[in-house]
Design a protein around this motif. Structure first.
Motif, PDB file in Angstrom:
ATOM      1  N   PRO A 106      29.626  38.755  40.901  1.00 28.56           N
ATOM      2  CA  PRO A 106      30.974  39.031  41.931  1.00 28.56           C
ATOM      3  C   PRO A 106      32.409  39.249  41.266  1.00 28.56           C
ATOM      4  O   PRO A 106      32.259  38.779  40.249  1.00 28.56           O
ATOM      5  N   MET A 107      33.345  39.911  42.048  1.00 27.34           N
ATOM      6  CA  MET A 107      34.473  39.958  41.684  1.00 27.34           C
ATOM      7  C   MET A 107      35.416  39.998  42.744  1.00 27.34           C
ATOM      8  O   MET A 107      35.269  40.711  43.773  1.00 27.34           O
ATOM      9  N   HIS A 108      36.170  38.773  42.960  1.00 28.00           N
ATOM     10  CA  HIS A 108      37.225  38.471  43.897  1.00 28.00           C
ATOM     11  C   HIS A 108      38.365  37.852  43.350  1.00 28.00           C
ATOM     12  O   HIS A 108      38.197  36.680  42.834  1.00 28.00           O
ATOM     13  N   ALA A 109      39.433  38.483  43.422  1.00 25.61           N
ATOM     14  CA  ALA A 109      40.818  37.883  42.762  1.00 25.61           C
ATOM     15  C   ALA A 109      41.989  38.324  43.349  1.00 25.61           C
ATOM     16  O   ALA A 109      42.017  39.396  44.037  1.00 25.61           O
ATOM     17  N   ILE A 110      42.884  37.582  43.048  1.00 26.02           N
ATOM     18  CA  ILE A 110      44.456  38.099  43.094  1.00 26.02           C
ATOM     19  C   ILE A 110      45.133  38.282  41.817  1.00 26.02           C
ATOM     20  O   ILE A 110      44.933  37.288  41.272  1.00 26.02           O
ATOM     21  N   GLN A 111      45.746  39.331  41.958  1.00 33.63           N
ATOM     22  CA  GLN A 111      46.961  39.545  40.800  1.00 33.63           C
ATOM     23  C   GLN A 111      48.056  39.828  41.199  1.00 33.63           C
ATOM     24  O   GLN A 111      48.241  40.674  41.936  1.00 33.63           O
ATOM     25  N   THR A 112      49.100  39.004  40.643  1.00 36.03           N
ATOM     26  CA  THR A 112      50.344  39.388  41.021  1.00 36.03           C
ATOM     27  C   THR A 112      51.084  39.350  39.639  1.00 36.03           C
ATOM     28  O   THR A 112      50.878  38.879  38.554  1.00 36.03           O
ATOM     29  N   TRP A 113      52.566  40.154  39.830  1.00 36.60           N
ATOM     30  CA  TRP A 113      53.230  39.971  38.894  1.00 36.60           C
ATOM     31  C   TRP A 113      54.633  39.064  39.289  1.00 36.60           C
ATOM     32  O   TRP A 113      55.036  39.245  40.327  1.00 36.60           O
TER      33      TRP A 113
ATOM     34  N   TYR B 178      44.302  35.165  39.293  1.00 34.83           N
ATOM     35  CA  TYR B 178      43.458  33.908  40.152  1.00 34.83           C
ATOM     36  C   TYR B 178      42.335  34.307  40.703  1.00 34.83           C
ATOM     37  O   TYR B 178      42.472  35.334  41.443  1.00 34.83           O
ATOM     38  N   LEU B 179      41.176  33.742  40.354  1.00 36.02           N
ATOM     39  CA  LEU B 179      39.774  34.208  40.812  1.00 36.02           C
ATOM     40  C   LEU B 179      39.395  33.494  41.863  1.00 36.02           C
ATOM     41  O   LEU B 179      39.262  32.118  41.644  1.00 36.02           O
ATOM     42  N   PHE B 180      38.660  33.914  42.926  1.00 39.04           N
ATOM     43  CA  PHE B 180      37.805  33.141  43.919  1.00 39.04           C
ATOM     44  C   PHE B 180      36.338  33.275  43.415  1.00 39.04           C
ATOM     45  O   PHE B 180      35.526  32.637  43.703  1.00 39.04           O
ATOM     46  N   ALA B 181      36.016  34.462  43.102  1.00 41.47           N
ATOM     47  CA  ALA B 181      34.524  34.500  42.368  1.00 41.47           C
ATOM     48  C   ALA B 181      34.568  35.490  41.103  1.00 41.47           C
ATOM     49  O   ALA B 181      35.508  36.388  40.938  1.00 41.47           O
TER      50      ALA B 181
ATOM     51  N   ALA C 153      38.408  33.579  28.696  1.00 38.66           N
ATOM     52  CA  ALA C 153      37.877  33.795  30.081  1.00 38.66           C
ATOM     53  C   ALA C 153      38.542  33.029  30.982  1.00 38.66           C
ATOM     54  O   ALA C 153      38.734  31.916  30.826  1.00 38.66           O
ATOM     55  N   ILE C 154      38.537  33.697  32.026  1.00 34.36           N
ATOM     56  CA  ILE C 154      39.221  32.974  33.394  1.00 34.36           C
ATOM     57  C   ILE C 154      37.904  33.075  34.540  1.00 34.36           C
ATOM     58  O   ILE C 154      37.362  34.087  34.808  1.00 34.36           O
ATOM     59  N   ARG C 155      37.888  31.883  35.295  1.00 24.60           N
ATOM     60  CA  ARG C 155      36.834  31.602  36.112  1.00 24.60           C
ATOM     61  C   ARG C 155      37.417  31.167  37.446  1.00 24.60           C
ATOM     62  O   ARG C 155      38.696  30.811  37.559  1.00 24.60           O
ATOM     63  N   PRO C 156      36.666  31.004  38.495  1.00 22.13           N
ATOM     64  CA  PRO C 156      37.277  30.633  39.918  1.00 22.13           C
ATOM     65  C   PRO C 156      37.814  29.384  39.578  1.00 22.13           C
ATOM     66  O   PRO C 156      37.378  28.291  39.160  1.00 22.13           O
ATOM     67  N   GLY C 157      38.913  29.131  40.471  1.00 26.92           N
ATOM     68  CA  GLY C 157      39.918  27.886  40.408  1.00 26.92           C
ATOM     69  C   GLY C 157      40.757  27.729  39.168  1.00 26.92           C
ATOM     70  O   GLY C 157      41.386  26.747  39.256  1.00 26.92           O
ATOM     71  N   GLU C 158      40.543  28.739  38.341  1.00 24.46           N
ATOM     72  CA  GLU C 158      41.545  28.661  37.125  1.00 24.46           C
ATOM     73  C   GLU C 158      42.632  29.630  37.089  1.00 24.46           C
ATOM     74  O   GLU C 158      42.488  30.470  37.985  1.00 24.46           O
ATOM     75  N   MET C 159      43.803  29.640  36.253  1.00 20.59           N
ATOM     76  CA  MET C 159      44.649  30.654  36.414  1.00 20.59           C
ATOM     77  C   MET C 159      45.133  31.015  34.885  1.00 20.59           C
ATOM     78  O   MET C 159      45.368  30.315  34.117  1.00 20.59           O
ATOM     79  N   ASN C 160      45.374  32.447  34.862  1.00 22.57           N
ATOM     80  CA  ASN C 160      45.926  32.761  33.524  1.00 22.57           C
ATOM     81  C   ASN C 160      47.399  33.126  33.927  1.00 22.57           C
ATOM     82  O   ASN C 160      47.507  33.900  34.970  1.00 22.57           O
TER      83      ASN C 160
END
Length: 296
Positions: free
Chosen positions: A114-121, A67-70, A84-91
């Motif tokens: 910019p790059m700002h994201a959260i990655q979880t498993w 999930y991306l913020f930027a 491609a994944i962009r802010p407000g979208e989710m893979n």
């Protein structure tokens, strides 16, 4: 009440650092969430070296959630998907019995970004660990939004706050992106055994305890858990039902050490198919020397 406050630990992944929150020595999982990384915020320069990309690598026994913020990340995987994944979208990628994928910073390489994201498993439950690999991209109405009295919320997965996301999950969970005005508060849903709030930016409090930016507060099951922003803040809220003990090694998650050993052997021997559109290189098993086609 807050059971534990977890500080992120900085990890250098080459061109920039990430903050790792889960797994933590005293708390390996929150519900099925077994991995939580905060990428950035950072500006990636034009002409970024390809070594900054996450080259093709394998997973089993989990779903990866990005999930991306930027910024922008280009995903390619062994099911044939390029997205491609962009802010407000989710893979949401289900690894199941085995998948490989890459994550490339191609927009940043072309123009700087910019790059700002959260990655979880998210660990798959017993009975679904060997499910067929799959990939889903979600945006817009798939990820419902709620606004109320200084609270903005986007539900990314699961069911909570009177909303239901379109994402296919394999066990009860919730995952949300929340923005709070100063003084606004939000109560985490009670219907989940394990819950947590991560402060992406700003500052908050719960039970009279401060929660600083880049800290995760883990709450006891069933009890009221209310987080109040002491300054305008962005949070990730997450939780769910436990799936049982899980082992984690490199990019593999499983209820069986033997299954992880098999996955390592399969990757080492080249038995896991590389992404259709990104198969010229890969990340070798950490204990192995660089293989032909791999970058050191």
């Amino acid at each position: 009440m807050i059971e534990l406050l977890i500080d992120q630990r900085r990890r250098n992944i080459g061109s920039f650092e990430v903050g790792r929150v889960l797994p933590f020595a005293n708390r390996r999982m929150v519900g099925p969430f077994i991995f939580f990384d905060h990428l950035g915020p950072v500006h990636l320069p034009k002409g970024l070296a390809r070594e900054a990309d996450v080259r093709p690598h394998p997973h089993i026994g989990l779903s990866t959630v990005t999930y991306l913020f930027a910024g922008e990340i280009m995903h390619r995987d062994s099911t044939g998907v390029e997205q491609a994944i962009r802010p407000g979208e989710m893979n949401w990628m289900i690894a199941g019995r085995g998948i490989t994928h890459s994550e490339r910073f191609e927009r940043a390489r072309r123009e700087g970004a910019p790059m700002h994201a959260i990655q979880t498993w998210v660990a798959l439950p017993n009975g679904d660990e060997e499910t067929a690999p799959a990939f889903a991209h979600h945006e817009g109405d798939d990820l419902p939004v709620h606004r109320d009295d200084g609270v903005w919320l986007r539900l990314l997965a699961g069911e909570a706050f009177g909303l239901r996301a379109a994402v296919k999950t394999h066990s009860p969970l919730f995952y949300a992106h929340v923005a709070l005005d100063r003084g606004a508060s939000i109560a985490l849903p009670r219907g989940y055994a394990e819950r947590a709030a991560y402060v992406v930016s700003g500052a908050a409090e719960a039970d009279g305890r401060a929660i600083a930016a880049t800290q995760m507060a883990v709450f006891g099951g069933g009890a009221e858990a209310v987080v109040r922003a002491t300054t305008p803040s962005v949070l990730m809220l997450l939780g769910g039902s436990p799936v049982g003990e899980r082992f984690i090694e490199w990019n593999f998650v499983s209820s069986s050490k033997e299954r992880i050993a098999q996955a390592k052997a399969d990757w080492r021997a080249g038995r896991m198919k590389l992404p259709d559109l990104d198969n010229a290189e890969f990340i070798p098993l950490p204990s192995d020397p660089p293989s032909a086609g791999a970058m050191s």
